[in-house]
Design a protein around this motif. Structure first.
Motif, short mmCIF file in Angstrom:
data_model
loop_
_atom_site.label_atom_id
_atom_site.label_comp_id
_atom_site.label_asym_id
_atom_site.label_seq_id
_atom_site.Cartn_x
_atom_site.Cartn_y
_atom_site.Cartn_z
N VAL A 1 -0.91 -8.82 8.90
CA VAL A 1 -0.66 -9.02 7.22
C VAL A 1 -0.53 -7.48 6.75
N GLN A 2 -1.25 -6.60 7.60
CA GLN A 2 -1.35 -5.16 7.13
C GLN A 2 0.16 -4.46 7.11
N ARG A 3 0.59 -4.94 8.31
CA ARG A 3 2.05 -4.38 8.63
C ARG A 3 2.92 -4.97 7.78
N LEU A 4 2.89 -6.17 7.31
CA LEU A 4 3.68 -6.90 6.50
C LEU A 4 3.48 -6.13 4.97
N GLY A 5 2.21 -5.80 4.81
CA GLY A 5 1.85 -5.11 3.46
C GLY A 5 2.55 -3.71 3.42
N ALA A 6 2.76 -2.97 4.54
CA ALA A 6 3.05 -1.70 4.65
C ALA A 6 4.75 -1.72 4.47
N LEU A 7 5.26 -2.84 4.99
CA LEU A 7 6.59 -2.94 4.98
C LEU A 7 6.79 -3.47 3.45
N ALA A 8 5.93 -4.32 2.76
CA ALA A 8 6.37 -4.39 1.18
C ALA A 8 6.22 -3.16 0.42
N GLU A 9 5.35 -2.41 0.85
CA GLU A 9 5.10 -1.04 0.18
C GLU A 9 6.34 -0.12 0.10
N ARG A 10 6.79 -0.42 1.34
CA ARG A 10 8.12 0.55 1.77
C ARG A 10 9.25 0.10 0.79
N LEU A 11 9.41 -1.09 0.83
CA LEU A 11 10.81 -1.81 0.11
C LEU A 11 10.30 -1.67 -1.29
N LEU A 12 9.00 -1.91 -1.76
CA LEU A 12 8.97 -2.02 -3.13
C LEU A 12 8.47 -0.81 -4.01
N GLY A 13 8.19 0.25 -2.94
CA GLY A 13 7.55 1.49 -3.37
C GLY A 13 6.01 1.28 -3.70
N GLY B 1 4.04 1.56 -6.13
CA GLY B 1 3.68 1.37 -7.64
C GLY B 1 3.08 0.05 -7.43
N LEU B 2 2.90 -0.38 -8.69
CA LEU B 2 2.04 -1.66 -9.10
C LEU B 2 2.58 -2.82 -8.33
N LEU B 3 4.03 -2.67 -8.23
CA LEU B 3 4.65 -4.17 -7.69
C LEU B 3 4.20 -4.23 -6.42
N GLY B 4 4.72 -3.05 -5.68
CA GLY B 4 4.14 -2.90 -4.16
C GLY B 4 2.82 -3.25 -3.94
N SER B 5 1.89 -2.59 -4.74
CA SER B 5 0.55 -2.81 -4.50
C SER B 5 0.20 -4.14 -4.66
N PHE B 6 0.67 -4.87 -5.64
CA PHE B 6 0.36 -6.38 -6.00
C PHE B 6 0.94 -7.06 -4.60
N VAL B 7 2.04 -7.10 -4.18
CA VAL B 7 2.60 -7.89 -3.18
C VAL B 7 1.61 -7.47 -1.90
#
Lengths: 79, 639
Positions: B268-280, B282-288
């Motif tokens: 889940v953490q890896r996916l989270g890091a990936l999401a932050e890389r894709l979404l930045g 900011g708030l959206l990346g952090s939310f996802v």
């Protein structure tokens, strides 16, 4: 005498269920009914329930309070 | 638990004729259901039922139509029920509804041939219902192995309905059953049947007779359950074996679930890091990353525990041992208003309350089950340990003996609190008739692995569907609280994680709560930590870390501990004292700081009312106990 006072491994016949009528009907549905042969096999630890063989093939754990409300007749078992 | 039964509409209501499987508990109903339906099963939503009502649509031989097979809870009687909330009550109201609504339905009674006379009592009740009936005799192989013969002819003659005898292990069983059911569905509705003129005992003696030659082995088979009972229920060996088994089960939930959860966590953490890389970032990346994936991770982390515990419960139940365990422990639990079956969920709750709440399904008495569900959140689950550890290190550092003593005391307070609360609830909120204990102790059997696999699958699915969605929603709300700036907060010249959290809606909530929490010594920072740990208790450490400006407080709790100990207020006084630590620990013992537990309570009680009840009583108890503990600590001279 009651089921609770019955010596372990002694067989007796149930003569009366001294509980409220709904509970008595429910017990009869389970097979715990007047005329059925019962044997106390053992008692659970810490004044726990009694393991009772009811009829030929079924065994139940019955709590002591309830067992004290079930009248049995050891003499009737021989019939 | 509500007594209004709103059955899932998909269970009944369209064209498919309903095939209702009925039988006494332990008659082999779930094996028959599995044989019939293979992999198909829908789970019906019935409030308060401890057994899922499964349904599956099946094509019948020689017919274009599908039939809907429904697996109803096991019943001893349909005419007498002690409480409408029991499984028996639910099965009865279901059947009454089918008859009242004139749904096209047939009854299939699953009857254990080795307990024929007992099962025939239920047959008598079913014959009084105006629906076609088929009697399926299971355990034919057991009867034969015990040196007896089974003949269905006397039964067919006396009952006037079709009777088939099956072997669960025989591959032709499914075809036999389907053919018999198809014939039954084609039958016209029976008129009123004549009153039965047979006696169950006599009929059983006609149907089951001794084989001409009874082997030594067969005689031994007949005695097997009694032999096993002599060991498993032995006054000394019995309880020792039972406790050993329970400790093993507890260790499995605790130990096996943990590494699996860690692996899931890393994913889940890896996916989270990936999401932050894709979404930045900011708030959206952090939310996802934190809000959504974090919540999904929490849901997945519970799954292994749910599956392990379900498999264990099913194994214990199907083998016949569960009733023995309840027999052994019942006496010890009676004084607290609980029965023997409450033991397993109460033990499991020391690992995690969420699977434990699911495991309360083995408690058949509805009010007792509700009591256990409501008291379970007080037991010291594994998620409290990092928080206990942090607070102990922060406020009692350098005093290892005191730390260890407090740690044990925290564990014991959970047990004492849950027992006391159970006793109080039994006299107040869950007061009511206690069902007398009459628990069948069935013959030992080897469990059907397919039925166990099915139960695990159903339990996992049910958890993700019902509990998972609530956890996800709560996680998203918490994320918003802790990350979205409070309306009207001044612009942040040097934004950091700490300053962002200080300006969040959550911080405003934390400040608003200060008047309530000040008597306990909690300032808004601790309040935000408590808010953050509502997602999961272990988040307390991380949230307090962020707000104290320490990254990765989870991995280095000692730096957070130092920071907490040395923090000063604007006048130079220590912000937190030993008394703060004491009251925080006591608060954590009682408060139900766990959205997953609340979601599980909602699932099992089918009511938000009981969720509200748990929130109110645990927090009120936590506040009072923390307040008292803080005063006592003051009197003892702790600074």
């Amino acid at each position: 005498m009651t089921l609770r006072e019955l010596t372990h491994h002694q067989t007796a016949r149930i003569v009366a269920l001294r509980v409220d009528p709904v509970e008595a009907r429910w017990l009869r549905a389970l097979g715990v009914a007047e005329g059925v042969a019962v044997t106390v096999l053992r008692a659970g630890p810490f004044r726990g329930p009694l393991q009772v063989r009811v009829g030929e093939r079924t065994a139940f754990a019955i709590d002591r309070a309830l067992a004290g409300s079930i009248d049995v007749d050891p003499a009737g078992a021989a019939e | 638990m509500s007594h209004h039964h709103h059955g899932d509409e998909h269970l009944l209501g369209d064209d498919a004729p309903a095939v209702l499987l009925l039988g006494r508990p332990n008659a082999g109903k779930s094996s028959v259901y599995n044989r019939l339906t293979g992999a198909h099963a829908k789970v019906g939503n019935f409030p308060g039922v401890t057994v899922d009502i499964l349904s599956a649509d099946l094509p019948l031989p020689g017919s274009q139509k599908l039939a809907r097979v429904l697996d109803l809870p096991g019943v001893y009687s349909l005419d007498v029920t002690l409480d409408p909330g029991t499984d028996e009550g639910v099965a009865r109201s279901f059947l009454d509804r089918v008859i009242a609504e004139k749904t096209r339905a047939v009854l299939v009674q699953v009857l254990d041939a080795s307990q024929l006379a007992a099962g025939l009592a239920l047959t008598r009740e079913l014959l009084a219902r105006p629906l076609p009936l088929l009697v399926v005799l299971t355990q034919r192989d057991v009867v034969l192995a015990e040196g007896r013969l089974l003949s269905v002819a006397p039964l067919v003659k006396a009952l006037g309905v079709p009777v088939v005898a099956i072997n669960a292990h025989d591959p032709s069983t499914r075809a036999t059953l389907l053919t018999a059911i198809a014939a039954l569905v084609a039958e016209a509705l029976p008129g009123e049947r004549p009153a039965p003129s047979w006696s169950a005992d006599e009929l059983a003696h006609q149907a089951i007779t001794d084989a001409p030659v009874v082997t030594e082995e067969a005689l031994e088979r007949r005695d097997r359950t009694a032999q096993l009972d002599r060991v498993l229920l032995h006054p000394v060996a019995g309880p020792v074996l039972f406790l050993g088994l329970m400790i093993g089960l507890f260790a499995a939930v605790y130990a096996v679930a943990d590494p699996v959860s860690s692996v899931l966590d890393v994913g889940v953490q890896r996916l989270g890091a990936l999401a932050e890389r894709l979404l930045g970032d900011g708030l959206l990346g952090s939310f996802v990353a934190d809000g959504l994936l974090g919540g999904a991770g929490t849901v997945l982390a519970f799954l292994p525990q749910i599956v392990i515990l379900t498999a264990a419960m099913e194994l214990l139940d199907a083998s016949g041992y569960l009733a023995r365990g309840a027999f052994l422990i019942d006496g010890a639990l009676r004084p607290f208003g609980l029965g023997g079956r409450a033991f397993v969920p109460m033990l499991t709750a020391h690992a995690c309350a969420v699977p434990a709440i699911a495991a309360t399904r083995i408690v058949r008495d509805p009010l007792e089950r509700l009591t256990v569900i409501l008291a379970l959140p007080l037991l010291a689950c594994s998620a409290r340990i990092p928080t206990y550890g942090l607070v102990l290190a922060a406020f009692f550092g350098g005093r290892p003996v005191l730390q260890a003593t407090l740690f044990v005391a925290l564990y014991l307070s959970g047990i004492v609190a849950s027992v006391v609360v159970s006793m109080v609830l039994r006299r107040s909120a869950t007061r009511g008739r206690r069902l007398p204990l009459v628990l069948e102790m069935p013959a030992y059997r080897s469990p059907d692995p397919r039925a166990i696999a099915r139960a695990c699958w159903v339990a996992g699915k049910r958890f993700v569907r019902d509990v998972g969605t609530v956890i996800l929603a709560c996680g998203a709300v918490l994320w918003v609280l802790l990350h979205v700036p409070s309306p009207g907060a001044p612009a942040d010249p040097h934004p950091t994680a700490a300053s962002a959290m200080e300006r969040s809606v959550g911080a405003s909530v934390g400040r608003a709560l200060e008047p309530i929490t000040r008597p306990l010594g909690f300032d808004w920072r601790i309040n935000v930590g408590l808010l953050g740990s509502f997602g999961a208790r272990e988040l307390m450490v991380g949230t307090l870390g962020v707000i104290s400006g320490i990254e990765n407080a989870d991995e280095h709790p000692e730096s957070l501990a130092t920071r907490l100990r040395t923090a000063r207020d604007s006048e130079g006084h220590p912000r937190y004292t030993t008394r703060t630590g004491v009251s925080l620990l006591v608060f954590f013992v009682f408060a139900c700081q766990c959205m997953s537990t609340l979601a599980a309570i909602r699932r099992e009680t089918r009511s938000w009312r009981w969720v509200g009840f748990v929130v109110v009583y645990t927090y009120a108890l936590a506040w009072v106990a923390a307040f008292v503990a803080s005063r006592v600590a003051g009197l003892l001279g702790l600074g």
